[in-house]
Design a protein around this motif. Structure first.
Motif, short mmCIF file in Angstrom:
data_model
loop_
_atom_site.label_atom_id
_atom_site.label_comp_id
_atom_site.label_asym_id
_atom_site.label_seq_id
_atom_site.Cartn_x
_atom_site.Cartn_y
_atom_site.Cartn_z
N ARG A 184 2.95 7.17 -6.81
CA ARG A 184 3.43 5.84 -7.00
C ARG A 184 4.44 6.11 -8.15
O ARG A 184 4.62 6.96 -8.76
N HIS A 212 8.06 0.34 -10.47
CA HIS A 212 9.20 -0.41 -10.14
C HIS A 212 10.14 -0.63 -10.76
O HIS A 212 9.99 -0.91 -12.11
N THR A 245 14.78 0.93 -4.60
CA THR A 245 13.52 1.37 -4.16
C THR A 245 13.87 2.67 -3.13
O THR A 245 14.85 3.02 -2.90
N GLU A 278 12.81 -9.61 -6.03
CA GLU A 278 11.93 -8.75 -6.87
C GLU A 278 10.61 -8.56 -6.31
O GLU A 278 9.85 -7.70 -6.13
N ARG A 292 8.29 -5.41 -4.53
CA ARG A 292 7.07 -5.14 -5.11
C ARG A 292 5.84 -5.04 -3.95
O ARG A 292 5.26 -3.97 -3.83
N GLU A 311 6.71 -2.08 -1.56
CA GLU A 311 6.44 -0.90 -1.98
C GLU A 311 4.98 -0.82 -1.86
O GLU A 311 4.50 0.36 -1.41
#
Length: 419
Positions: free
Chosen positions: A308, A311, A316, A364, A368, A371
Motif C-alpha cells: 500500500r 494516498h 495514482t 479525492e 481513495r 485505490e
C-alpha cells in the motif's frame, strides 16, 4: 461560467496506459500519454512477442468496453488455448484444449497495437522519458499540481497524473520509497520462427497452445505465436539476484549461454533430450534472427504482497506500478486493464467543477475508494500468483500442476470456484 477541464497525464504507453487513454477518450476526457519507447514500426509490431491470455472479468471486459471486441477477435489465432504438461523426462502428464474456461491468447505486440490505434495519435507522446515527478500546491488556486520533468524536453504540469509506468515506476517514487524485490527466479526467453516447416518435431512436442515441462525447481515453457513461432521460456530457481553475472553469462548471446543451461545437472543437464533440443534450437534461432544481441535473461521481481502507499492528491498508480507480481498466474495484464477500466469510470463520474481545486476535492474520495478496491483485488491475485510459483517451480512441478489442474477443472465443471 466556463466548465473546468482537468489536465490529465498517463505515464506509460503499455496496455494499461493505452486502455485508460482509450476509455477516457470515449467519455470525452482528454489525457496525454507519455511513453519512453519510440513509436513502434510495422516491423516492430510484426515481431513474435509473448502471449497474453485475457480473462473474462478483466481483460475481455475491457476489450468490449473499449469497443474493440471485433478487432480483438480478428487478432487472435496465433496460439490456441490448448495446454500440455510434461515432466523432466518428456512424459506427457496432462493435456486439455482449454474447453472448461475461455481465456483467449493474444500476442502482446498485437494487443498494444490494437489499443494504440484506438487512441488519437496526437495524445501519445513517444520517446518521452520522465526523470522525476513533483507535487506542489498552487498558492493562488489552492490546487495540487503534479509536474513531470521531461529532461531536455522541459516539464509539463497536470491536475492529475496516472502512473502506468511499470515495475520501476517514476510516479510511484512520489508516493512511496518501496522498491520491487527479487522473487528467486530468472527467465530466459528465445523464439523459433516458421516451426511448421523448419522444425515440425518441435510442433509435435509443444502443440498448438501452451506447454509446461516442469521439475527440479526449474521449467521449460512455451507458447505458440506470430510468424508460426514457438516462444520458449527457461525458468531457473536461484537465490542469486545477479545470477547472470555470477555464472559468467553477461554480454553473451543466446547461442552462447545455452551450454550453461544444458550442461548443468542442477538446471537442465539431466532433462529429456527432446526438451534439451527445444531449448538449444530456440537459443540458436534467437541468435540467428538477432545476431550479436545479448541473451534475454531477466530476474523476476515483485512488490510486497499487500503493498500500500499513502494516498496523495493528484496522483495514482495502475498495473505493475501499483502491484507488480511475477507471471505465474497470468494476472498482470488483466489486473492492469481492470485497473484502467475502474479508473476511467471514476474519472467520468466526477461532477463538473469550475476550477482545479474543486475538481480535485470531488475526485479525492472516489480515488481513495478506487485505490482500496484495486489493491485489495491485487492482493488476492498476488497471493494466488505466489501459490502458483511454489507449484510451478517446485521440486515435482509437473505432478503438482497436474493435481492443481484436476482440482480446478473439477470445480469449474461443477460450477464452483477453485479454492
Amino acid at each position: 461560467m466556463s466548465i473546468f477541464r482537468p489536465r490529465i497525464a498517463i505515464v506509460g504507453g503499455g496496455p494499461s496506459g493505452l486502455a485508460l487513454g482509450r476509455l477516457l477518450y470515449q467519455r470525452g476526457i482528454g489525457a496525454t500519454i507519455y511513453e519512453l519507447r519510440p513509436k513502434p514500426t510495422p516491423v516492430d509490431i510484426a515481431k513474435p512477442s509473448g502471449m497474453l491470455d485475457l480473462h473474462e472479468e478483466s481483460g475481455l471486459r475491457v476489450m468490449r468496453e473499449c469497443g474493440l471486441w471485433h478487432d480483438f477477435q480478428a487478432a487472435l489465432g496465433d496460439c490456441s488455448e490448448a495446454c500440455r504438461i510434461l515432466d523432466t523426462q518428456g512424459k506427457v502428464m496432462h493435456t486439455d484444449e482449454g474447453e472448461l474456461e475461455s481465456r483467449p491468447e493474444i500476442a502482446r505486440n498485437a494487443l498494444t497495437n490494437l489499443l494504440r490505434h484506438s487512441v488519437p495519435s496526437d495524445l501519445i507522446q513517444w520517446n518521452h522519458k520522465i526523470t522525476t515527478v513533483r507535487s506542489n500546491r498552487n498558492a493562488t488556486t489552492g490546487a495540487t499540481e503534479i509536474t513531470l520533468d521531461l529532461g531536455t524536453r522541459g516539464a509539463a504540469t497536470y491536475d492529475f497524473v496516472v502512473g502506468a509506468d511499470g515495475a520501476w515506476s517514476r510516479v510511484r517514487q512520489l508516493l512511496s520509497n518501496v522498491l520491487p524485490f527479487y522473487s528467486g527466479a530468472q527467465l530466459l526467453m528465445a523464439t523459433v520462427r516458421h516451426v511448421s516447416t523448419q522444425y515440425p518435431h518441435l510442433v509435435e512436442l509443444c502443440g498448438s497452445g501452451m506447454m509446461n515441462a516442469l521439475g527440479n525447481c526449474n521449467g521449460i515453457m512455451t507458447h505458440r505465436g506470430p510468424q508460426d513461432s514457438i516462444r520458449v521460456y527457461a525458468a531457473v530457481s536461484t537465490p542469486q539476484e545477479h545470477w547472470v553475472a555470477a555464472t559468467g553469462l553477461t554480454g553473451k548471446t543466446a547461442a552462447e549461454v545455452k551450454t550453461a543451461f544444458l550442461s548443468d545437472d542442477k538446471l537442465f543437464g539431466k532433462w529429456d533430450l527432446a526438451l534439451k533440443d527445444l531449448l538449444s534450437t530456440a537459443c540458436d534461432e534467437e541468435t540467428k534472427d538477432n545476431p550479436g544481441c545479448v541473451a534475454d535473461i531477466k530476474p523476476l521481481y515483485m512488490l510486497p504482497i499487500g503493498y500500500r502507499w499513502e494516498h496523495r492528491t493528484g496522483v495514482t498508480l495502475v498495473g505493475d506500478a501499483a502491484h507488480l507480481m511475477t507471471p505465474w498466474a497470468g494476472e498482470g495484464v488483466n489486473l492492469a486493464l481492470w485497473d484502467s477500466l475502474d479508473l476511467s469510470h471514476v474519472l467520468a463520474a466526477v461532477p463538473e467543477a469550475t476550477d482545479a481545486a474543486k475538481w480535485q476535492a470531488a475526485l479525492e474520495p472516489r480515488i481513495r475508494e478506487f485505490e482500496e478496491a484495486m489493491l485489495a483485488r491485487a492482493q488476492v491475485k498476488a497471493e494466488e500468483t505466489d501459490k502458483n510459483r511454489r507449484i510451478i517451480l517446485g521440486e515435482n512441478g509437473s505432478q503438482a500442476m497436474v493435481d492443481f489442474f484436476n482440482v480446478h477443472h473439477d470445480n469449474m465443471a461443477a460450477g464452483s470456484l477453485p479454492s
